[in-house]
Design an enzyme around this catalytic site. Structure first.
Site, PDB file in Angstrom:
ATOM      1  N   LYS A   8       0.800  -1.223   0.000  1.00  0.00           N
ATOM      2  CA  LYS A   8       0.000   0.000   0.000  1.00  0.00           C
ATOM      3  C   LYS A   8       0.835   1.276   0.000  1.00  0.00           C
ATOM      4  O   LYS A   8       0.299   2.354  -0.247  1.00  0.00           O
ATOM      5  CB  LYS A   8      -0.976  -0.015   1.173  1.00  0.00           C
ATOM      6  CG  LYS A   8      -2.057  -1.063   1.014  1.00  0.00           C
ATOM      7  CD  LYS A   8      -2.986  -0.750  -0.156  1.00  0.00           C
ATOM      8  CE  LYS A   8      -4.029  -1.809  -0.371  1.00  0.00           C
ATOM      9  NZ  LYS A   8      -4.915  -1.530  -1.502  1.00  0.00           N
ATOM     10  N   SER A  42      -2.481 -13.123   3.585  1.00  0.00           N
ATOM     11  CA  SER A  42      -2.843 -12.933   2.173  1.00  0.00           C
ATOM     12  C   SER A  42      -1.730 -13.462   1.276  1.00  0.00           C
ATOM     13  O   SER A  42      -1.993 -13.936   0.166  1.00  0.00           O
ATOM     14  CB  SER A  42      -3.179 -11.476   1.859  1.00  0.00           C
ATOM     15  OG  SER A  42      -2.062 -10.637   1.985  1.00  0.00           O
TER      16      SER A  42
HETATM   17  N1  PMP Z   1      -2.995  -8.207   1.386  1.00  0.00           N
HETATM   18  C1  PMP Z   1      -3.003  -7.311   2.380  1.00  0.00           C
HETATM   19  C2  PMP Z   1      -2.381  -7.657   3.686  1.00  0.00           C
HETATM   20  C3  PMP Z   1      -3.630  -6.063   2.182  1.00  0.00           C
HETATM   21  O1  PMP Z   1      -3.663  -5.155   3.182  1.00  0.00           O
HETATM   22  C4  PMP Z   1      -4.240  -5.805   0.934  1.00  0.00           C
HETATM   23  C5  PMP Z   1      -4.977  -4.516   0.737  1.00  0.00           C
HETATM   24  N2  PMP Z   1      -6.287  -4.561   1.262  1.00  0.00           N
HETATM   25  C6  PMP Z   1      -4.206  -6.781  -0.076  1.00  0.00           C
HETATM   26  C7  PMP Z   1      -3.550  -7.970   0.190  1.00  0.00           C
HETATM   27  C8  PMP Z   1      -4.913  -6.618  -1.401  1.00  0.00           C
HETATM   28  O2  PMP Z   1      -4.486  -5.542  -2.179  1.00  0.00           O
HETATM   29  P1  PMP Z   1      -5.533  -4.794  -3.113  1.00  0.00           P
HETATM   30  O3  PMP Z   1      -6.335  -3.882  -2.220  1.00  0.00           O
HETATM   31  O4  PMP Z   1      -4.674  -4.002  -4.056  1.00  0.00           O
HETATM   32  O5  PMP Z   1      -6.390  -5.767  -3.784  1.00  0.00           O
END
Ligand code: PMP
Length: 326
Positions: free
Chosen positions: A46, A274
């Site tokens: 981010k 994630s």
């Molecule tokens: N993994 C984590 C830990 C995140 O904070 C995010 C953002 N919400 C994502 C994956 C996914 O990224 P995006 O919002 O670009 O889909």
């Protein structure tokens, strides 16, 4: 390409150009490369949208120096925006539902941002509403709205994707990435499909999330523990473009948790849930390619590891599955 060898003047210049590292656990003849976004200064993917979106919002005159960025966020986005706001001369206010990770809220405050909590019961919608109320009360404020602002996708089209393609000399067969806002995957997907329309684009969501509904895959909604990806209401995920996506892999909490622990123990990656989910999905896709069940322009899979496990130690990320999910 993946190192910062020259001295630089600002932490903003250290965002991006993150390492791309081969996973050791994939099929021998179909390499999987993971982009390690915890190498960013705020330790997540981010930071890219923080720098990119705030710079563009200033250029467009949506906010001016001395003004305020107000964003409803559960964490990583707040940290990324806080770093960029401070360095680019803006105030930052984040509206965070109470239940979210204390590490993230402490880091936002340490970076100079004001953190305002909303009741857990009001959910993310409550935080969004409060953010808009606050912005309306302030003289010169903007709500970047990562869930609907195309600048989020653009940040990845302009930075994450070209870094991947440069590192692999364009030899990318499939892109596999988790979707929260979907900005990361959509930005890379657009770039990938311009390079080669046959590139496979695979989204990743937790079991219990309902992105799959958008591709006509019947999903059953339930709670999940994997953090940062998935959705309970696709109406909020305005950036997700189903026509760019071949398939959505749904990953169980337990599989993501087993994998994030394996990644630490066997491969030295301190990554969170994630990334665990992305890794499981990328290995499934690579296996399909290796078995001849999926045609790709190049036999190489790329995935994203969005952040670090250190941000979730208070949540027991390395404890047993039962303790983590309790
Ligand atoms: N993994 C984590 C830990 C995140 O904070 C995010 C953002 N919400 C994502 C994956 C996914 O990224 P995006 O919002 O670009 O889909």
């Amino acid at each position: 390409m993946t190192t910062h060898e020259e001295p630089v003047d600002s932490v903003l210049e250290t965002i991006g150009r993150t390492p791309l590292v081969r996973l050791q656990d994939g099929p021998a003849d179909v390499p999987i490369y993971a982009k390690l976004e915890s190498f960013n200064p705020g330790a997540s993917v981010k930071d890219r949208i923080g720098r990119y979106m705030i710079a563009r919002l200033l250029e467009r005159g949506d906010v001016s120096h001395g003004g305020t960025v107000v964003e409803p966020t559960a964490g990583n986005t707040g940290i990324g925006f806080a770093i960029a706001a401070e360095q680019l001369g803006l105030e930052a206010v984040f509206v965070v539902p109470e239940r979210f990770s204390v590490e993230k809220q402490q880091l936002m405050a340490a970076l100079g941002a004001d953190v305002i909590n909303t009741p857990t019961a009001d959910g993310m919608d409550g935080a969004i509403e409060r953010a808009h109320e606050l912005a309306a009360e302030l003289e010169d404020a903007v709500v970047p709205q990562q869930f609907s602002n195309p600048l989020n996708t653009e940040a990845h089209y302009e930075t994450t994707a070209p870094e991947i393609y440069d590192a692999l000399d364009g030899r990318v067969g499939a892109v596999v990435a988790g979707c929260g806002t979907a900005g990361t995957l959509m930005g890379i997907a657009r770039y990938a499909l311009e390079c080669d329309p046959e590139t496979r684009i695979i989204a990743v969501e937790p079991e219990g999330s309902v992105y799959g509904d958008l591709l006509g895959e019947d999903r059953e909604e339930s709670e999940y523990k994997i953090e940062g990806i998935g959705t309970h209401d696709t109406a909020t995920n305005e950036l997700f473009e189903p026509e760019l996506v071949d398939h959505i892999e749904a990953i169980a909490d337990r599989d993501a948790h087993d994998e994030l622990k394996r990644l630490a123990r066997e491969e030295g990656h301190l990554v969170a849930s994630s990334a665990g989910a992305a890794s499981v999905a990328a290995k499934r896709v690579a296996r399909r390619i290796a078995d001849g069940d999926l045609d790709v322009p190049h036999e190489t899979v790329v995935t994203i590891f969005p952040d670090s496990s250190e941000r979730y130690l208070s949540k027991g990320i390395y404890r047993s599955f039962e303790e983590w999910t309790s």
